[in-house]
Each structure stands twice: as structure tokens, then as C-alpha cells.
Design a protein around this motif. Structure first.
Motif, PDB file in Angstrom:
ATOM      1  N   ALA A 216       0.978  -1.303   0.047  1.00 43.39           N
ATOM      2  CA  ALA A 216       0.170  -0.007   0.072  1.00 43.39           C
ATOM      3  C   ALA A 216       0.768   1.186   0.031  1.00 43.39           C
ATOM      4  CB  ALA A 216      -0.853   0.004   1.123  1.00 43.39           C
ATOM      5  N   ILE A 217       1.867   1.264   0.829  1.00 49.27           N
ATOM      6  CA  ILE A 217       2.815   2.335   0.791  1.00 49.27           C
ATOM      7  C   ILE A 217       3.361   2.648  -0.374  1.00 49.27           C
ATOM      8  CG2 ILE A 217       4.849   3.389   1.816  1.00 49.27           C
ATOM      9  CD1 ILE A 217       4.025   1.630   4.599  1.00 49.27           C
ATOM     10  N   ARG A 218       4.057   1.514  -1.075  1.00 51.24           N
ATOM     11  CA  ARG A 218       4.591   1.752  -2.536  1.00 51.24           C
ATOM     12  C   ARG A 218       3.710   2.112  -3.321  1.00 51.24           C
ATOM     13  NH1 ARG A 218       4.248  -3.782  -4.619  1.00 51.24           N
ATOM     14  NH2 ARG A 218       2.183  -3.013  -5.043  1.00 51.24           N
ATOM     15  N   ASN A 219       2.311   1.747  -3.617  1.00 47.97           N
ATOM     16  CA  ASN A 219       1.407   2.091  -4.234  1.00 47.97           C
ATOM     17  C   ASN A 219       1.407   3.710  -4.521  1.00 47.97           C
ATOM     18  OD1 ASN A 219       1.203  -0.554  -5.267  1.00 47.97           O
ATOM     19  ND2 ASN A 219      -0.744  -0.743  -4.463  1.00 47.97           N
ATOM     20  N   LEU A 220       1.263   4.166  -3.078  1.00 47.94           N
ATOM     21  CA  LEU A 220       0.942   5.655  -2.893  1.00 47.94           C
ATOM     22  C   LEU A 220       2.240   6.350  -3.564  1.00 47.94           C
ATOM     23  CD1 LEU A 220      -0.333   5.851   0.885  1.00 47.94           C
ATOM     24  CD2 LEU A 220      -1.365   6.703  -1.400  1.00 47.94           C
ATOM     25  N   LEU A 221       3.188   5.615  -3.372  1.00 54.52           N
ATOM     26  CA  LEU A 221       4.781   6.390  -3.990  1.00 54.52           C
ATOM     27  C   LEU A 221       4.922   6.490  -5.430  1.00 54.52           C
ATOM     28  CD1 LEU A 221       7.112   6.073  -1.048  1.00 54.52           C
ATOM     29  CD2 LEU A 221       5.746   8.126  -1.721  1.00 54.52           C
ATOM     30  N   ILE A 222       4.638   5.447  -6.221  1.00 60.67           N
ATOM     31  CA  ILE A 222       4.756   5.157  -7.510  1.00 60.67           C
ATOM     32  C   ILE A 222       3.528   5.302  -8.325  1.00 60.67           C
ATOM     33  CG2 ILE A 222       6.577   3.558  -6.965  1.00 60.67           C
ATOM     34  CD1 ILE A 222       4.741   1.316  -7.911  1.00 60.67           C
ATOM     35  N   GLY A 223       2.435   5.912  -7.780  1.00 60.09           N
ATOM     36  CA  GLY A 223       1.397   6.551  -8.462  1.00 60.09           C
ATOM     37  C   GLY A 223       0.234   5.457  -8.878  1.00 60.09           C
ATOM     38  N   VAL A 224       0.213   4.350  -8.094  1.00 57.33           N
ATOM     39  CA  VAL A 224      -0.692   3.443  -8.438  1.00 57.33           C
ATOM     40  C   VAL A 224      -1.778   3.761  -7.455  1.00 57.33           C
ATOM     41  CG1 VAL A 224      -1.286   0.888  -8.021  1.00 57.33           C
ATOM     42  CG2 VAL A 224       0.728   1.643  -8.937  1.00 57.33           C
ATOM     43  N   PRO A 225      -3.190   3.537  -7.887  1.00 57.12           N
ATOM     44  CA  PRO A 225      -4.474   4.197  -6.758  1.00 57.12           C
ATOM     45  C   PRO A 225      -4.360   2.961  -5.593  1.00 57.12           C
ATOM     46  CG  PRO A 225      -5.290   3.982  -9.188  1.00 57.12           C
ATOM     47  CD  PRO A 225      -3.955   3.316  -9.135  1.00 57.12           C
ATOM     48  N   VAL A 226      -4.643   3.587  -4.387  1.00 54.45           N
ATOM     49  CA  VAL A 226      -4.655   2.874  -3.262  1.00 54.45           C
ATOM     50  C   VAL A 226      -5.827   1.446  -3.289  1.00 54.45           C
ATOM     51  CG1 VAL A 226      -5.211   2.703  -0.749  1.00 54.45           C
ATOM     52  CG2 VAL A 226      -4.178   4.666  -1.801  1.00 54.45           C
ATOM     53  N   SER A 227      -6.915   2.047  -4.178  1.00 51.93           N
ATOM     54  CA  SER A 227      -8.118   1.250  -4.647  1.00 51.93           C
ATOM     55  C   SER A 227      -7.674  -0.256  -4.939  1.00 51.93           C
ATOM     56  CB  SER A 227      -9.116   1.560  -5.344  1.00 51.93           C
ATOM     57  OG  SER A 227      -8.508   2.157  -6.552  1.00 51.93           O
ATOM     58  N   ALA A 228      -6.254  -0.260  -5.714  1.00 49.91           N
ATOM     59  CA  ALA A 228      -5.724  -1.362  -6.301  1.00 49.91           C
ATOM     60  C   ALA A 228      -5.565  -2.493  -5.039  1.00 49.91           C
ATOM     61  CB  ALA A 228      -4.620  -1.222  -6.867  1.00 49.91           C
ATOM     62  N   LEU A 229      -5.568  -2.144  -3.875  1.00 50.64           N
ATOM     63  CA  LEU A 229      -5.210  -3.052  -2.838  1.00 50.64           C
ATOM     64  C   LEU A 229      -6.481  -3.863  -2.577  1.00 50.64           C
ATOM     65  CD1 LEU A 229      -3.389  -4.043  -0.294  1.00 50.64           C
ATOM     66  CD2 LEU A 229      -4.559  -2.184   1.211  1.00 50.64           C
ATOM     67  N   TRP A 230      -7.793  -3.356  -2.713  1.00 54.33           N
ATOM     68  CA  TRP A 230      -8.931  -4.092  -2.641  1.00 54.33           C
ATOM     69  C   TRP A 230      -9.223  -5.034  -3.588  1.00 54.33           C
ATOM     70  CZ3 TRP A 230      -8.933  -3.431   2.291  1.00 54.33           C
ATOM     71  CH2 TRP A 230      -8.869  -2.168   2.739  1.00 54.33           C
ATOM     72  N   GLU A 231      -8.433  -5.262  -4.811  1.00 58.45           N
ATOM     73  CA  GLU A 231      -8.561  -5.864  -5.834  1.00 58.45           C
ATOM     74  C   GLU A 231      -8.043  -7.648  -5.532  1.00 58.45           C
ATOM     75  OE1 GLU A 231      -7.270  -3.870  -9.430  1.00 58.45           O
ATOM     76  OE2 GLU A 231      -8.751  -2.180  -9.053  1.00 58.45           O
ATOM     77  N   GLN A 232      -7.201  -7.478  -4.448  1.00 55.80           N
ATOM     78  CA  GLN A 232      -6.541  -8.654  -4.217  1.00 55.80           C
ATOM     79  C   GLN A 232      -7.383  -9.505  -3.211  1.00 55.80           C
ATOM     80  OE1 GLN A 232      -2.144  -7.788  -3.501  1.00 55.80           O
ATOM     81  NE2 GLN A 232      -3.094  -5.777  -3.078  1.00 55.80           N
ATOM     82  N   GLY A 233      -8.739  -9.680  -3.564  1.00 52.00           N
ATOM     83  CA  GLY A 233      -9.578 -10.628  -2.432  1.00 52.00           C
ATOM     84  C   GLY A 233      -8.789 -12.016  -2.229  1.00 52.00           C
TER      85      GLY A 233
END
Length: 209
Positions: free
Chosen positions: A45-62
């Protein structure tokens, strides 16, 4: 496929690492789940914030959340299987998570076309970020700040992948084994980075004279 394998391995390893720390601190079942999930997904989640990936991508890992919950439940129900080698198991799973997620983070940043510096940061944050959050929640000194070398091995993964020195399934598997081995060796032999202590009180007294 390689990226997915490292994601699954890292998720399982860090979920178990967080669960073991929670049980060591005598947390209840919900505490075990929360600490395990934070460890497994916090770095990404921290990485996604810094490299421009939407935080919502985290919830796609069901499916990964399901896998993490299953392995944590097994660890919670059968803790006696691990109790004789508790400390070593925590270190081993943390090393596996560090290796798998640092490689996964570096691959992720490379596929997005980021420069070497961003690849190294992505590897370091993905590999160590979740563990830092876990240790802070458990009121422990983060492993990244311990005497033994930790985050450097994640950065090595970033350098080797970012410069395309290591690529392909075989190369990545060997890198994974190497990072795990180096992390465990750094603990066993107490390898340390250079450090310097400053005693502020003495310096002030000396300057006063």
C-alpha cells in the motif's frame, strides 16, 4: 506468473510473521488478523502511494486476503506446531517475505517504466514497509532499525532487477534464495552497517570549556 508467485509467497510469509508476533504479544484473534494483514499488505500500500498506483488497487486482491486469513487461522489454531522454534520461525518468515516482496515491488516498478531510483525505493518499501508497520503496532523496535542488515537486501533486489542484471524465472528464484540466505546470515553472524554515536552532553560541556 512470476510476479504472482512472489506475491503469494510474500503474502503468506508476512501474514504468518505478523500473526506470530501478535501471538507472542498475547493479542486476541482479531489482533492476530489485523497485525497479519497489516504486515502482508502494508508495504504494498505504501509503495502504491509513492509510485502512482491507486490505493483502491489493494482491494482488488481478494484472493490474497483469503489466503492470508486461512494461513493465520491455521497458525492461531495450531500454535504448538511452531512453539519450539518460535523466534527462528518469525525470522525465517520475515526473511522470506522480505525477499519475495522486494522482488515483487521491483518487478512492479520496472513494468511501469520507472527509473532505477524508483525501482529501488519500491523494492525497499514493499519488502520492509509491512514489517515496519507491524513492529510499530506491536510496540517493538522495527527490524529495519536493528543492528543486523535488513533493508539493504531489499535494495539489492531493486538494483539487480532495475539494471536488468537479474531477469527471467530462474534468475529471480536464485535472487529470492540469495536474499533469504543473506538476511538469515546477517542475523546469525550479526553483520552490521557502519554506525557512529554522538554523545550530545559531552560535546556541549567541551564547547563550554
Amino acid at each position: 506468473m512470476t510476479w504472482e508467485i512472489f506475491t503469494i509467497v510474500g503474502t503468506v510469509a508476512f501474514a504468518l510473521s505478523g500473526a506470530f508476533v501478535a501471538m507472542e504479544e498475547n493479542y486476541d484473534l482479531m489482533g492476530v488478523y489485523i497485525l497479519g494483514l497489516v504486515t502482508a499488505f502494508g508495504g504494498g500500500a505504501i509503495r502504491n502511494l509513492l509510485i502512482g498506483v491507486p490505493v483502491s488497487a489493494l482491494w482488488e486482491q481478494g484472493s490474497l486476503f483469503t489466503i492470508a486469513l486461512i494461513v493465520m487461522s491455521v497458525a492461531f489454531i495450531f500454535p504448538n506446531v511452531f512453539v519450539h522454534h518460535w523466534a527462528k520461525i518469525i525470522l525465517l518468515f520475515d526473511a522470506i517475505g522480505l525477499a519475495a516482496f522486494s522482488i515483487q515491488g521491483a518487478l512492479y516498478a520496472t513494468e511501469m517504466g520507472h527509473p532505477l531510483s524508483a525501482v529501488i525505493v519500491a523494492a525497499a518499501l514493499t519488502g520492509a514497509g509491512g514489517g515496519v508497520v507491524r513492529d510499530l503496532l506491536a510496540r517493538r523496535k522495527p527490524l529495519i532499525l536493528q543492528k543486523e542488515i535488513y533493508v539493504v537486501w531489499a535494495m539489492v533486489s531493486g538494483v539487480l532487477i532495475g539494471l536488468h542484471i537479474v531477469s527471467g524465472t530462474i534468475g529471480l528464484i536464485l535472487l529470492f534464495i540469495g536474499v533469504v540466505a543473506l538476511r538469515m546470515l546477517s542475523v546469525y553472524f550479526k553483520w552490521q552497517l557502519p554506525k557512529r554515536a554522538i554523545i550530545v552532553g559531552q560535546n556541549l560541556n567541551n564547547s563550554a570549556h
